[in-house]
Design a protein around this motif. Sequence first.
Motif, PDB file in Angstrom:
ATOM      1  N   PRO A  89     -11.449 -14.247  35.469  1.00 43.26           N
ATOM      2  CA  PRO A  89     -11.567 -12.791  35.348  1.00 43.26           C
ATOM      3  C   PRO A  89     -10.315 -12.061  35.806  1.00 43.26           C
ATOM      4  O   PRO A  89      -9.705 -12.422  36.815  1.00 43.26           O
ATOM      5  CB  PRO A  89     -12.754 -12.466  36.257  1.00 43.26           C
ATOM      6  CG  PRO A  89     -13.553 -13.717  36.288  1.00 43.26           C
ATOM      7  CD  PRO A  89     -12.569 -14.835  36.235  1.00 43.26           C
ATOM      8  N   LEU A  90      -9.937 -11.001  35.049  1.00 45.64           N
ATOM      9  CA  LEU A  90      -8.792 -10.166  35.397  1.00 45.64           C
ATOM     10  C   LEU A  90      -9.263  -9.066  36.339  1.00 45.64           C
ATOM     11  O   LEU A  90     -10.173  -8.310  36.023  1.00 45.64           O
ATOM     12  CB  LEU A  90      -8.182  -9.554  34.136  1.00 45.64           C
ATOM     13  CG  LEU A  90      -7.038  -8.559  34.347  1.00 45.64           C
ATOM     14  CD1 LEU A  90      -5.840  -9.252  34.990  1.00 45.64           C
ATOM     15  CD2 LEU A  90      -6.639  -7.911  33.023  1.00 45.64           C
ATOM     16  N   LYS A  91      -8.665  -8.956  37.485  1.00 49.22           N
ATOM     17  CA  LYS A  91      -9.044  -7.954  38.472  1.00 49.22           C
ATOM     18  C   LYS A  91      -8.009  -6.844  38.489  1.00 49.22           C
ATOM     19  O   LYS A  91      -6.815  -7.102  38.623  1.00 49.22           O
ATOM     20  CB  LYS A  91      -9.163  -8.585  39.856  1.00 49.22           C
ATOM     21  CG  LYS A  91     -10.227  -9.679  39.935  1.00 49.22           C
ATOM     22  CD  LYS A  91     -10.244 -10.350  41.294  1.00 49.22           C
ATOM     23  CE  LYS A  91     -11.284 -11.462  41.343  1.00 49.22           C
ATOM     24  NZ  LYS A  91     -11.290 -12.165  42.649  1.00 49.22           N
ATOM     25  N   ALA A  92      -8.493  -5.603  38.326  1.00 48.42           N
ATOM     26  CA  ALA A  92      -7.598  -4.446  38.305  1.00 48.42           C
ATOM     27  C   ALA A  92      -7.938  -3.521  39.461  1.00 48.42           C
ATOM     28  O   ALA A  92      -9.019  -3.594  40.057  1.00 48.42           O
ATOM     29  CB  ALA A  92      -7.730  -3.701  36.979  1.00 48.42           C
ATOM     30  N   ALA A  93      -7.022  -2.617  39.765  1.00 45.22           N
ATOM     31  CA  ALA A  93      -7.283  -1.606  40.786  1.00 45.22           C
ATOM     32  C   ALA A  93      -8.402  -0.684  40.313  1.00 45.22           C
ATOM     33  O   ALA A  93      -8.588  -0.472  39.114  1.00 45.22           O
ATOM     34  CB  ALA A  93      -6.015  -0.812  41.056  1.00 45.22           C
ATOM     35  N   SER A  94      -9.178  -0.117  41.250  1.00 48.47           N
ATOM     36  CA  SER A  94     -10.284   0.772  40.880  1.00 48.47           C
ATOM     37  C   SER A  94      -9.778   1.973  40.102  1.00 48.47           C
ATOM     38  O   SER A  94     -10.371   2.382  39.101  1.00 48.47           O
ATOM     39  CB  SER A  94     -11.031   1.238  42.129  1.00 48.47           C
ATOM     40  OG  SER A  94     -11.630   0.144  42.787  1.00 48.47           O
ATOM     41  N   GLY A  95      -8.691   2.552  40.524  1.00 46.30           N
ATOM     42  CA  GLY A  95      -8.120   3.694  39.835  1.00 46.30           C
ATOM     43  C   GLY A  95      -8.967   4.949  39.976  1.00 46.30           C
ATOM     44  O   GLY A  95     -10.006   4.970  40.642  1.00 46.30           O
ATOM     45  N   THR A  96      -8.512   6.010  39.330  1.00 38.49           N
ATOM     46  CA  THR A  96      -9.224   7.289  39.319  1.00 38.49           C
ATOM     47  C   THR A  96      -9.178   7.845  37.903  1.00 38.49           C
ATOM     48  O   THR A  96      -8.531   7.287  37.016  1.00 38.49           O
ATOM     49  CB  THR A  96      -8.578   8.300  40.277  1.00 38.49           C
ATOM     50  OG1 THR A  96      -7.253   8.592  39.820  1.00 38.49           O
ATOM     51  CG2 THR A  96      -8.524   7.750  41.700  1.00 38.49           C
ATOM     52  N   VAL A  97      -9.847   8.989  37.708  1.00 42.02           N
ATOM     53  CA  VAL A  97      -9.865   9.587  36.381  1.00 42.02           C
ATOM     54  C   VAL A  97      -8.471  10.022  35.945  1.00 42.02           C
ATOM     55  O   VAL A  97      -8.150  10.039  34.752  1.00 42.02           O
ATOM     56  CB  VAL A  97     -10.853  10.780  36.343  1.00 42.02           C
ATOM     57  CG1 VAL A  97     -10.337  11.937  37.193  1.00 42.02           C
ATOM     58  CG2 VAL A  97     -11.108  11.241  34.911  1.00 42.02           C
ATOM     59  N   LEU A 112      -8.987   2.793  31.733  1.00 39.30           N
ATOM     60  CA  LEU A 112     -10.263   2.486  32.357  1.00 39.30           C
ATOM     61  C   LEU A 112     -10.140   2.610  33.868  1.00 39.30           C
ATOM     62  O   LEU A 112      -9.096   2.284  34.449  1.00 39.30           O
ATOM     63  CB  LEU A 112     -10.717   1.061  32.017  1.00 39.30           C
ATOM     64  CG  LEU A 112     -11.316   0.806  30.624  1.00 39.30           C
ATOM     65  CD1 LEU A 112     -10.246   0.902  29.551  1.00 39.30           C
ATOM     66  CD2 LEU A 112     -11.987  -0.565  30.578  1.00 39.30           C
ATOM     67  N   TYR A 113     -11.229   3.075  34.493  1.00 34.33           N
ATOM     68  CA  TYR A 113     -11.257   3.137  35.952  1.00 34.33           C
ATOM     69  C   TYR A 113     -12.680   2.890  36.428  1.00 34.33           C
ATOM     70  O   TYR A 113     -13.629   2.873  35.635  1.00 34.33           O
ATOM     71  CB  TYR A 113     -10.729   4.480  36.458  1.00 34.33           C
ATOM     72  CG  TYR A 113     -11.647   5.660  36.214  1.00 34.33           C
ATOM     73  CD1 TYR A 113     -12.430   6.188  37.241  1.00 34.33           C
ATOM     74  CD2 TYR A 113     -11.725   6.255  34.955  1.00 34.33           C
ATOM     75  CE1 TYR A 113     -13.268   7.270  37.019  1.00 34.33           C
ATOM     76  CE2 TYR A 113     -12.557   7.337  34.729  1.00 34.33           C
ATOM     77  CZ  TYR A 113     -13.324   7.843  35.758  1.00 34.33           C
ATOM     78  OH  TYR A 113     -14.157   8.914  35.544  1.00 34.33           O
ATOM     79  N   LEU A 114     -12.826   2.668  37.740  1.00 33.91           N
ATOM     80  CA  LEU A 114     -14.128   2.375  38.318  1.00 33.91           C
ATOM     81  C   LEU A 114     -14.719   3.649  38.905  1.00 33.91           C
ATOM     82  O   LEU A 114     -14.153   4.244  39.829  1.00 33.91           O
ATOM     83  CB  LEU A 114     -14.000   1.303  39.403  1.00 33.91           C
ATOM     84  CG  LEU A 114     -15.315   0.767  39.977  1.00 33.91           C
ATOM     85  CD1 LEU A 114     -16.110   0.044  38.899  1.00 33.91           C
ATOM     86  CD2 LEU A 114     -15.040  -0.170  41.155  1.00 33.91           C
ATOM     87  N   LEU A 149     -18.448   1.864  35.009  1.00 29.79           N
ATOM     88  CA  LEU A 149     -17.177   1.843  34.311  1.00 29.79           C
ATOM     89  C   LEU A 149     -16.881   3.228  33.742  1.00 29.79           C
ATOM     90  O   LEU A 149     -17.730   3.847  33.104  1.00 29.79           O
ATOM     91  CB  LEU A 149     -17.215   0.814  33.178  1.00 29.79           C
ATOM     92  CG  LEU A 149     -15.937   0.658  32.345  1.00 29.79           C
ATOM     93  CD1 LEU A 149     -14.791   0.166  33.215  1.00 29.79           C
ATOM     94  CD2 LEU A 149     -16.182  -0.300  31.173  1.00 29.79           C
ATOM     95  N   GLY A 150     -15.663   3.712  33.989  1.00 24.52           N
ATOM     96  CA  GLY A 150     -15.268   5.017  33.482  1.00 24.52           C
ATOM     97  C   GLY A 150     -14.129   4.916  32.491  1.00 24.52           C
ATOM     98  O   GLY A 150     -13.274   4.032  32.590  1.00 24.52           O
ATOM     99  N   PHE A 151     -14.163   5.825  31.532  1.00 18.14           N
ATOM    100  CA  PHE A 151     -13.085   5.922  30.556  1.00 18.14           C
ATOM    101  C   PHE A 151     -12.435   7.290  30.708  1.00 18.14           C
ATOM    102  O   PHE A 151     -13.129   8.304  30.824  1.00 18.14           O
ATOM    103  CB  PHE A 151     -13.618   5.760  29.131  1.00 18.14           C
ATOM    104  CG  PHE A 151     -14.151   4.385  28.836  1.00 18.14           C
ATOM    105  CD1 PHE A 151     -13.370   3.454  28.163  1.00 18.14           C
ATOM    106  CD2 PHE A 151     -15.426   4.014  29.243  1.00 18.14           C
ATOM    107  CE1 PHE A 151     -13.865   2.188  27.889  1.00 18.14           C
ATOM    108  CE2 PHE A 151     -15.917   2.749  28.972  1.00 18.14           C
ATOM    109  CZ  PHE A 151     -15.134   1.829  28.296  1.00 18.14           C
ATOM    110  N   THR A 152     -11.121   7.298  30.719  1.00 15.69           N
ATOM    111  CA  THR A 152     -10.411   8.562  30.857  1.00 15.69           C
ATOM    112  C   THR A 152      -9.405   8.708  29.727  1.00 15.69           C
ATOM    113  O   THR A 152      -8.793   7.727  29.286  1.00 15.69           O
ATOM    114  CB  THR A 152      -9.702   8.664  32.222  1.00 15.69           C
ATOM    115  OG1 THR A 152      -9.000   9.908  32.295  1.00 15.69           O
ATOM    116  CG2 THR A 152      -8.732   7.513  32.441  1.00 15.69           C
ATOM    117  N   GLN A 153      -9.265   9.923  29.267  1.00 15.35           N
ATOM    118  CA  GLN A 153      -8.326  10.218  28.186  1.00 15.35           C
ATOM    119  C   GLN A 153      -7.514  11.428  28.595  1.00 15.35           C
ATOM    120  O   GLN A 153      -8.060  12.512  28.788  1.00 15.35           O
ATOM    121  CB  GLN A 153      -9.087  10.486  26.885  1.00 15.35           C
ATOM    122  CG  GLN A 153      -8.190  10.742  25.685  1.00 15.35           C
ATOM    123  CD  GLN A 153      -8.990  10.780  24.399  1.00 15.35           C
ATOM    124  OE1 GLN A 153      -9.485   9.763  23.943  1.00 15.35           O
ATOM    125  NE2 GLN A 153      -9.129  11.960  23.836  1.00 15.35           N
TER     126      GLN A 153
END
Length: 451
Positions: free
Chosen positions: A55-63, A78-80, A86-90
């Motif tokens: 599994p690829l692990k990424a930082a949680s991130g923000t919007v 994508l962010y947590l 799971l969140g999607f930001t544009q």
Amino acid sequence: MPRNPSTGIYSKPAGTTPSVGQVIDPAPWNALTTDLGNEITNSLPRDGSAPMTAPLKAASGTVSAPGIGFATNPQTGLYLKGGGLLGFTQNGVDVGFDKASVYAAKSGDYTAVASDDNAVHRFTQAAMLTLSAAATLGANWHYCVIADGGDVTIDPTGSETIDGAATLVLKNGHSVNIICSGAAFFTDKVYSRIQSKADSSAVGDFVVGLILSNNGSSPNTHIDFTSGSARSGASFVSSAASFTKRVTGTFAAGTGAGGLDAGAVAANATYFAYALRKDADLSFDVVFSTSPIIGGITTTLLTGYTIVKCIGVVLTDGSSNIRPFVLYPRDEYTFVTPVKDAANAAISTTSTFLALTVPNGARVKAKLRFQYTSSATTAAALFSDPSQGILAASIGNDGGNVGSVQVAGNYAIGSADIWTNTNKQIRQVAGAAGNIWMWTDGFYFPCGRAA
């Protein structure tokens, strides 16, 4: 492995940091180069030539700074979200996605709650659907309702509205999508367009069915209407079931209830029956009025209704009872008992009016039988439409329709369908003074029935 499996930080093997002039020990140095080779192999190729094997692990991130983004647009990705979602930001703005639809069948009344977001509920019988408070459900909450067994009344909580109204009645066989703004409810308007389609896209003037008759149990006071429909211009209403109204009471909604627009039932009166359409749910009803035109109806009790069209007429007798009748195709009324409107009444060579037992206020075609006698030996009588003016009865003038008395004191008989004026009258005149008898068998009162 020197790479920390939790942090991913690489630490080289011990004993692999040489100093100047030191002889390199092959063992640790070879371990270092082997380890570097392994770690390079375990790294993800930028050219995509090999996939991840774990599994690829990424930082949680923000919007605004997603854990997985793009070099040319780092605010899209994508962010947590909170709660492990799971969140999607544009461009730094969250992108929402619907959750899966959930179908359920309902066999009775129900209250829609927040967890019904994006649900599809099929009601298998008539029911009351209560919507929880809009603030509780929240903006963007949406819900599909199918009426498949009876009408479903959709009722928002308290004073809240749906499409600006207190309730929405979803007729059996239809569906509607509801969305919440957080303060009120709205529909996708498809159902309302279906409801109004008949009015907005069709014209005409007709009555299909809705046949009037004396009620079997209460023939003196109640009138039955068969199922059917009526249209006048852009207004339309229909009833899938038979319906009953009574003349002994002012208007109240529903079958069996009072039907008069005002006042109390009167003797020897005319009551025109008008089809009504309830604005809230398009349901059918009937009101009786002495007015022959819609503009003359007293509408005090008809708030929330559209008067569609006159669909028939009933007459009362001297005791304020409804006269028994049969309504045949093309709006032909026949009295069960013929009414004798003249009995040994005088007739002369001067044209006069003769009143009949027919509707008052409207022109109808009376179904008449008559008998004439005179002391003259060759006289005839003429009964005619008042719109023809004053006529004279004789073979040398305007003829007759009762035959000609050949022997003094004998009788001549005849029959005719004659249009009246709006005062229930026809004209009568004889070639010689005499006496007449007149029976009214019924009348034609055109309302638009083709059969």
